[in-house]
Design an enzyme around this catalytic site. Structure first.
Site, short mmCIF file in Angstrom:
data_model
loop_
_atom_site.label_atom_id
_atom_site.label_comp_id
_atom_site.label_asym_id
_atom_site.label_seq_id
_atom_site.Cartn_x
_atom_site.Cartn_y
_atom_site.Cartn_z
CD1 TRP A 61 67.44 57.59 34.36
CD2 TRP A 61 65.28 57.09 33.23
NE1 TRP A 61 66.66 56.63 35.04
CE2 TRP A 61 65.55 56.36 34.34
CE3 TRP A 61 64.19 56.96 32.60
CZ2 TRP A 61 64.49 55.50 34.96
CZ3 TRP A 61 63.22 56.04 32.82
CH2 TRP A 61 63.24 55.33 34.11
CB SER A 75 75.26 58.47 32.71
OG SER A 75 75.98 59.34 33.59
CD GLU A 93 59.96 65.56 40.80
OE1 GLU A 93 59.39 64.48 41.39
OE2 GLU A 93 59.72 65.42 39.48
CG LEU A 94 63.67 64.15 46.01
CD1 LEU A 94 64.16 64.12 47.62
CD2 LEU A 94 64.85 64.31 45.17
CE LYS A 144 75.49 63.24 36.39
NZ LYS A 144 74.85 62.35 35.49
CG HIS A 145 70.06 65.10 31.04
ND1 HIS A 145 69.33 64.04 31.87
CD2 HIS A 145 69.49 65.57 29.90
CE1 HIS A 145 68.16 64.28 31.14
NE2 HIS A 145 68.07 65.10 30.03
N GLY A 158 65.26 63.36 40.95
CA GLY A 158 65.51 62.25 40.91
C GLY A 158 65.45 61.42 42.19
CB CYS A 207 58.21 61.26 40.19
SG CYS A 207 60.01 60.92 40.05
#
Length: 461
Positions: free
Chosen positions: A136, A163, A234-235, A160-161, A212, A268
């Site tokens: 988000w 929520s 990409e975390l 899948k974005h 995420g 991030c």
């Protein structure tokens, strides 16, 4: 799964959505597979025309979609508009450069002859439907930096974005459709996280990309590994920001404020750990703390606001716990550190000093406007502190000594090193991390080739 727009500035639910059922998911998977069969045969010129049009529409929509983004996740509206403009720029860039980036390659003639061939080509072919699981915090940019190269390579996308940004997710599907892309080229799946595993296991889905959290990355990588499917992850990040005695101290402190608080600190690649040589530590800390105090926190729809609310109540609670743990363990609060009264999930710009390795905030990513200050005796200690993290996304170094800069570039464990500047992503440069910040690269030629079948074409003599 709760899929809804909840305004972080006041906690009010604006709009809710029902997750898609099995039949609708199946219909969309069938559509993606069928669309890919024909879309993969389109030319680069045809794809570029469509992507240029999508960029133009996004640029026209930037004020309206900027307000939607701010309503959904709380970033200051001027930053939301800038995000839309950045996405349009990236679309134009890939539309202009994809044909060159994915052009056939010819190996050295001597190697071709040695192989017994008359001709050898390396060709980049699309893989098929790619599942994108996106966060988000940059609800347009995170998607576009996947979608633009993927579509130009001839793949189709399934999004899948997060929520909490459903309106932005649906806008993106509509944007590509309005631009002229066939309906199945880019589809938004309104689903909860629990539905991702089954979709990723579907043979029609050929690869996945995720931006995420580390747990989410582990889950996707585990399933993809079991199914032998390509992934790009990409975390998180806990990026160091190193300041040496030769640095332009005023500029370093000024940029540090933006580097820590962009997107209300929910980035991030935001600088999070400020590692300052002892000779300039006090001077930098004074300037930096003053800059953090001067930021205006408030209504994200106000053009003068610098720092908006955090995206969720849980996000603020998590940040408060990290700060409280550090204070209990002996950290000093130089500014901020207490939530304000009133509605919304606001948290003030905060600077903590006296951090040690046992504090959670040293080990964990602080996703909000909280900075930690470290004192380094010399370059060697600065490198040790910078690398003392499980993350390795980006890094920032401030020095006017070329030998020092070279040493940091050599020794910092990160996907990027920014010297005398703030980390920022650009479509022409590869973006990604090492260690637990993930693997693979987005953007640039490296990013567009991640989801290609790199094919050797050998012709006999």
């Amino acid at each position: 799964m709760h899929i809804a727009t909840v305004n972080p500035a006041n906690g009010e639910t604006v709009k809710t959505y029902h997750p898609m059922g099995e039949d609708e998911i199946e219909r969309r998977l069938q559509l993606a597979e069928a669309t890919f069969r024909t879309y993969r045969t389109t030319t680069f010129d045809e794809r570029a025309h469509l992507l240029h049009r999508a960029a133009e529409l996004l640029d026209e929509d930037r004020r309206a979609i900027g307000r939607v983004i701010t309503t959904e996740m709380g970033k200051p509206v001027k930053q939301a508009r800038a995000e839309a403009a950045k996405c349009a720029k990236a679309m134009h860039w890939y539309a202009d450069h994809a044909a060159e980036l994915l052009a056939d390659e010819e190996p050295d003639a001597s190697d071709v002859k040695d192989s017994g061939a008359s001709r050898v080509l390396v060709r980049y072919r699309p893989l098929g439907p790619v599942l994108a699981v996106m966060p988000w915090n940059f609800p347009l940019w995170q998607v576009v930096r996947f979608a633009a190269p993927a579509l130009m390579a001839g793949n189709v996308g399934l999004l899948k974005h997060a929520s909490n940004v459903p309106q932005t997710a649906l806008y993106l599907e509509d944007l590509f459709h309005r631009a002229g892309f066939t309906e199945g080229c880019f589809q938004t799946l309104l689903i909860g996280s629990a539905a991702v595993d089954e979709i990723l296991r579907d043979e029609r889905v050929k690869a996945a990309t995720l931006t995420g959290s580390e747990p989410a990355g582990r889950a996707v990588a585990s399933t993809a590994g079991e199914m032998v499917k390509k992934t790009v992850l990409e975390l998180g990040g806990s990026d160091p920001y190193v300041v040496m005695p030769s640095a332009d101290l005023d500029r370093a402190a000024e940029v540090a404020v933006t580097a820590r608080t962009q997107n209300t600190g929910q980035s991030c690649i935001a600088a999070k750990r400020f590692i300052v040589h002892t000779e300039v530590y006090d001077a930098f800390a004074e300037r930096f703390t003053a800059g953090m105090k001067a930021l205006r926190v408030g209504d994200p729809m106000d053009e003068e606001t610098d720092v908006g609310p955090l995206s969720s109540e849980q996000g603020r609670n998590d940040l408060e716990e990290l700060v409280a743990d550090a204070v209990r363990a002996g950290a000093t609060v130089l500014c901020g550190g207490e939530r304000p009264d009133g509605p919304g999930w606001f948290y003030p710009p905060t600077v903590l000093a006296g951090i040690d390795r046992e504090m959670r905030i040293h080990r964990e990513e602080a996703f909000g406007p909280v900075a930690t200050l470290y004192r380094a005796a010399d370059l060697d200690e600065a490198v040790l502190i910078a690398n003392d993290t499980s993350f390795g996304l980006s890094s920032n170094v401030w020095t006017r000594d070329e030998a020092e800069a070279d040493r940091f570039v050599r020794d910092l464990e990160a996907g990027s090193v920014y010297v005398n500047g703030m980390t920022a992503s650009h479509p022409a440069f590869p973006f990604g991390g090492v260690k637990r910040s993930g693997y693979g690269r987005e953007l640039s030629g490296h990013g567009i080739r991640e989801f290609c079948n790199i094919t050797t074409v050998w012709h006999g003599a």
